[in-house]
Design a protein around this motif. Structure first.
Motif, PDB file in Angstrom:
ATOM      1  N   THR A 140       0.830  -1.209   0.000  1.00  0.00           N
ATOM      2  CA  THR A 140       0.000   0.000   0.000  1.00  0.00           C
ATOM      3  C   THR A 140       0.864   1.259   0.000  1.00  0.00           C
ATOM      4  O   THR A 140       0.692   2.144  -0.840  1.00  0.00           O
ATOM      5  CB  THR A 140      -0.912   0.012   1.239  1.00  0.00           C
ATOM      6  N   PHE A 141       1.775   1.336   0.946  1.00  0.00           N
ATOM      7  CA  PHE A 141       2.554   2.564   1.092  1.00  0.00           C
ATOM      8  C   PHE A 141       3.698   2.669   0.099  1.00  0.00           C
ATOM      9  O   PHE A 141       4.191   3.772  -0.151  1.00  0.00           O
ATOM     10  CB  PHE A 141       3.040   2.701   2.532  1.00  0.00           C
ATOM     11  N   ALA A 142       4.117   1.574  -0.471  1.00  0.00           N
ATOM     12  CA  ALA A 142       5.141   1.649  -1.521  1.00  0.00           C
ATOM     13  C   ALA A 142       4.564   2.358  -2.748  1.00  0.00           C
ATOM     14  O   ALA A 142       5.250   3.197  -3.366  1.00  0.00           O
ATOM     15  CB  ALA A 142       5.635   0.259  -1.895  1.00  0.00           C
ATOM     16  N   LYS A 143       3.317   2.060  -3.086  1.00  0.00           N
ATOM     17  CA  LYS A 143       2.675   2.738  -4.223  1.00  0.00           C
ATOM     18  C   LYS A 143       2.469   4.219  -3.927  1.00  0.00           C
ATOM     19  O   LYS A 143       2.732   5.079  -4.778  1.00  0.00           O
ATOM     20  CB  LYS A 143       1.334   2.080  -4.537  1.00  0.00           C
ATOM     21  N   LEU A 144       1.984   4.525  -2.711  1.00  0.00           N
ATOM     22  CA  LEU A 144       1.765   5.926  -2.348  1.00  0.00           C
ATOM     23  C   LEU A 144       3.082   6.706  -2.290  1.00  0.00           C
ATOM     24  O   LEU A 144       3.157   7.846  -2.754  1.00  0.00           O
ATOM     25  CB  LEU A 144       1.037   6.012  -1.005  1.00  0.00           C
ATOM     26  N   ALA A 145       4.098   6.075  -1.717  1.00  0.00           N
ATOM     27  CA  ALA A 145       5.404   6.730  -1.630  1.00  0.00           C
ATOM     28  C   ALA A 145       5.966   6.982  -3.029  1.00  0.00           C
ATOM     29  O   ALA A 145       6.552   8.044  -3.290  1.00  0.00           O
ATOM     30  CB  ALA A 145       6.375   5.888  -0.812  1.00  0.00           C
ATOM     31  N   PHE A 146       5.779   6.041  -3.936  1.00  0.00           N
ATOM     32  CA  PHE A 146       6.262   6.204  -5.308  1.00  0.00           C
ATOM     33  C   PHE A 146       5.545   7.367  -5.986  1.00  0.00           C
ATOM     34  O   PHE A 146       6.179   8.196  -6.654  1.00  0.00           O
ATOM     35  CB  PHE A 146       6.067   4.908  -6.100  1.00  0.00           C
ATOM     36  N   MET A 147       4.226   7.450  -5.818  1.00  0.00           N
ATOM     37  CA  MET A 147       3.461   8.530  -6.453  1.00  0.00           C
ATOM     38  C   MET A 147       3.877   9.901  -5.912  1.00  0.00           C
ATOM     39  O   MET A 147       4.081  10.843  -6.686  1.00  0.00           O
ATOM     40  CB  MET A 147       1.958   8.314  -6.266  1.00  0.00           C
ATOM     41  N   VAL A 148       3.998  10.010  -4.601  1.00  0.00           N
ATOM     42  CA  VAL A 148       4.382  11.295  -4.016  1.00  0.00           C
ATOM     43  C   VAL A 148       5.815  11.658  -4.420  1.00  0.00           C
ATOM     44  O   VAL A 148       6.098  12.818  -4.723  1.00  0.00           O
ATOM     45  CB  VAL A 148       4.223  11.253  -2.478  1.00  0.00           C
ATOM     46  N   SER A 149       6.702  10.684  -4.473  1.00  0.00           N
ATOM     47  CA  SER A 149       8.084  10.945  -4.881  1.00  0.00           C
ATOM     48  C   SER A 149       8.160  11.410  -6.326  1.00  0.00           C
ATOM     49  O   SER A 149       8.912  12.341  -6.641  1.00  0.00           O
ATOM     50  CB  SER A 149       8.940   9.700  -4.708  1.00  0.00           C
ATOM     51  N   VAL A 150       7.396  10.790  -7.196  1.00  0.00           N
ATOM     52  CA  VAL A 150       7.401  11.189  -8.612  1.00  0.00           C
ATOM     53  C   VAL A 150       6.865  12.603  -8.760  1.00  0.00           C
ATOM     54  O   VAL A 150       7.458  13.436  -9.462  1.00  0.00           O
ATOM     55  CB  VAL A 150       6.588  10.181  -9.462  1.00  0.00           C
ATOM     56  N   ILE A 151       5.760  12.903  -8.095  1.00  0.00           N
ATOM     57  CA  ILE A 151       5.185  14.250  -8.189  1.00  0.00           C
ATOM     58  C   ILE A 151       6.165  15.279  -7.626  1.00  0.00           C
ATOM     59  O   ILE A 151       6.389  16.339  -8.226  1.00  0.00           O
ATOM     60  CB  ILE A 151       3.827  14.306  -7.455  1.00  0.00           C
ATOM     61  N   GLY A 152       6.762  14.962  -6.493  1.00  0.00           N
ATOM     62  CA  GLY A 152       7.688  15.907  -5.876  1.00  0.00           C
ATOM     63  C   GLY A 152       8.963  16.098  -6.659  1.00  0.00           C
ATOM     64  O   GLY A 152       9.395  17.225  -6.912  1.00  0.00           O
ATOM     65  N   ARG A 153       9.580  15.012  -7.068  1.00  0.00           N
ATOM     66  CA  ARG A 153      10.893  15.100  -7.708  1.00  0.00           C
ATOM     67  C   ARG A 153      10.839  15.497  -9.176  1.00  0.00           C
ATOM     68  O   ARG A 153      11.774  16.121  -9.676  1.00  0.00           O
ATOM     69  CB  ARG A 153      11.621  13.767  -7.584  1.00  0.00           C
ATOM     70  N   ILE A 154       9.781  15.141  -9.870  1.00  0.00           N
ATOM     71  CA  ILE A 154       9.726  15.427 -11.308  1.00  0.00           C
ATOM     72  C   ILE A 154       8.972  16.714 -11.617  1.00  0.00           C
ATOM     73  O   ILE A 154       9.286  17.398 -12.593  1.00  0.00           O
ATOM     74  CB  ILE A 154       9.112  14.224 -12.069  1.00  0.00           C
ATOM     75  N   ILE A 155       8.025  17.085 -10.760  1.00  0.00           N
ATOM     76  CA  ILE A 155       7.224  18.279 -11.052  1.00  0.00           C
ATOM     77  C   ILE A 155       7.545  19.429 -10.097  1.00  0.00           C
ATOM     78  O   ILE A 155       7.886  20.529 -10.524  1.00  0.00           O
ATOM     79  CB  ILE A 155       5.715  17.939 -10.994  1.00  0.00           C
ATOM     80  N   LEU A 156       7.435  19.194  -8.790  1.00  0.00           N
ATOM     81  CA  LEU A 156       7.501  20.282  -7.824  1.00  0.00           C
ATOM     82  C   LEU A 156       8.912  20.828  -7.603  1.00  0.00           C
ATOM     83  O   LEU A 156       9.099  22.047  -7.539  1.00  0.00           O
ATOM     84  CB  LEU A 156       6.893  19.834  -6.495  1.00  0.00           C
ATOM     85  N   TRP A 157       9.902  19.962  -7.459  1.00  0.00           N
ATOM     86  CA  TRP A 157      11.274  20.437  -7.231  1.00  0.00           C
ATOM     87  C   TRP A 157      11.825  21.233  -8.408  1.00  0.00           C
ATOM     88  O   TRP A 157      12.441  22.278  -8.203  1.00  0.00           O
ATOM     89  CB  TRP A 157      12.212  19.283  -6.890  1.00  0.00           C
ATOM     90  N   PRO A 158      11.652  20.784  -9.656  1.00  0.00           N
ATOM     91  CA  PRO A 158      12.150  21.611 -10.770  1.00  0.00           C
ATOM     92  C   PRO A 158      11.488  22.995 -10.822  1.00  0.00           C
ATOM     93  O   PRO A 158      12.160  23.985 -11.131  1.00  0.00           O
ATOM     94  CB  PRO A 158      11.808  20.788 -12.016  1.00  0.00           C
ATOM     95  N   ILE A 159      10.191  23.073 -10.496  1.00  0.00           N
ATOM     96  CA  ILE A 159       9.528  24.379 -10.464  1.00  0.00           C
ATOM     97  C   ILE A 159      10.177  25.267  -9.406  1.00  0.00           C
ATOM     98  O   ILE A 159      10.459  26.444  -9.643  1.00  0.00           O
ATOM     99  CB  ILE A 159       8.012  24.208 -10.204  1.00  0.00           C
ATOM    100  N   TRP A 160      10.432  24.704  -8.231  1.00  0.00           N
ATOM    101  CA  TRP A 160      11.051  25.464  -7.142  1.00  0.00           C
ATOM    102  C   TRP A 160      12.442  25.947  -7.545  1.00  0.00           C
ATOM    103  O   TRP A 160      12.801  27.099  -7.292  1.00  0.00           O
ATOM    104  CB  TRP A 160      11.124  24.594  -5.888  1.00  0.00           C
ATOM    105  N   LEU A 161      13.224  25.078  -8.176  1.00  0.00           N
ATOM    106  CA  LEU A 161      14.581  25.450  -8.589  1.00  0.00           C
ATOM    107  C   LEU A 161      14.570  26.537  -9.667  1.00  0.00           C
ATOM    108  O   LEU A 161      15.386  27.461  -9.637  1.00  0.00           O
ATOM    109  CB  LEU A 161      15.341  24.219  -9.079  1.00  0.00           C
ATOM    110  N   LEU A 162      13.657  26.425 -10.632  1.00  0.00           N
ATOM    111  CA  LEU A 162      13.554  27.456 -11.667  1.00  0.00           C
ATOM    112  C   LEU A 162      13.123  28.791 -11.071  1.00  0.00           C
ATOM    113  O   LEU A 162      13.632  29.850 -11.455  1.00  0.00           O
ATOM    114  CB  LEU A 162      12.583  27.009 -12.766  1.00  0.00           C
ATOM    115  N   TRP A 163      12.182  28.745 -10.146  1.00  0.00           N
ATOM    116  CA  TRP A 163      11.703  29.963  -9.487  1.00  0.00           C
ATOM    117  C   TRP A 163      12.843  30.615  -8.690  1.00  0.00           C
ATOM    118  O   TRP A 163      13.036  31.823  -8.732  1.00  0.00           O
ATOM    119  CB  TRP A 163      10.536  29.611  -8.584  1.00  0.00           C
TER     120      TRP A 163
END
Length: 165
Positions: free
Chosen positions: A73-96
């Motif tokens: 259960t939590f491996a899937k959730l952890a994977f989803m949150v990690s993908v969203i954070g590392r691929i979408i949110l962190w690059p936006i923060w770094l560019l900003w």
């Protein structure tokens, strides 16, 4: 050894998210306490986005640790949150962050002189004032003491002073 290395990497990866959350929260507090009258500093919207990213990192940490309870259960959730954070949110923060730093470099504040600049400014100011108010006696300027510590007069050399002593 394989199991011990996997366990160590598991905790390192989980703690990475926790440390990032703490750093981003402290950055938010720092931005919140700064003087916002000067437009050259990091924006409050950037601090708010960092706080949101800090929350995402906390959730990611929680899911990583909860994988020990229910792996599937939590491996899937952890994977989803990690993908969203590392691929979408962190690059936006770094560019900003990059855009805000570039904007500050294009328009530095007036007091952006380094201590070396202030030192050079002080030396040139002292040299200018020394030239204006240099002491003279009957039209003859006084000179600095020689290397022996004895004052030299115009027209005398260090050799003359050495001969006297």
């Amino acid at each position: 050894t394989y199991m011990s290395i996997r366990g160590m990497l598991f905790w390192i990866e989980a703690l990475e998210h926790l440390f990032l959350a703490v750093i981003l929260f402290l950055l938010f507090l720092s931005i919140q306490r700064q003087d916002h009258s000067n437009k050259q500093k990091l924006s409050m919207a950037f601090g708010g986005y960092g706080l949101f990213l800090s929350l995402v990192c906390c959730i990611d940490f929680a899911f990583e640790v909860l994988r020990l309870r229910s792996w599937m259960t939590f491996a899937k959730l952890a994977f989803m949150v990690s993908v969203i954070g590392r691929i979408i949110l962190w690059p936006i923060w770094l560019l900003w962050l990059g855009r805000q730093l570039a904007a500050q470099q294009d328009h530095p504040p007036q007091s952006a002189l380094t201590p070396l600049d202030h030192g050079a400014e002080m030396v040139s100011t002292q040299a200018d004032s020394a030239e204006e108010s240099s002491p003279t006696t009957n039209g003859t300027s006084l000179t600095m003491p020689s290397s022996t510590g004895m004052p030299s007069t115009p027209g005398s050399s260090d050799d003359d002073v050495k001969e006297l002593s």
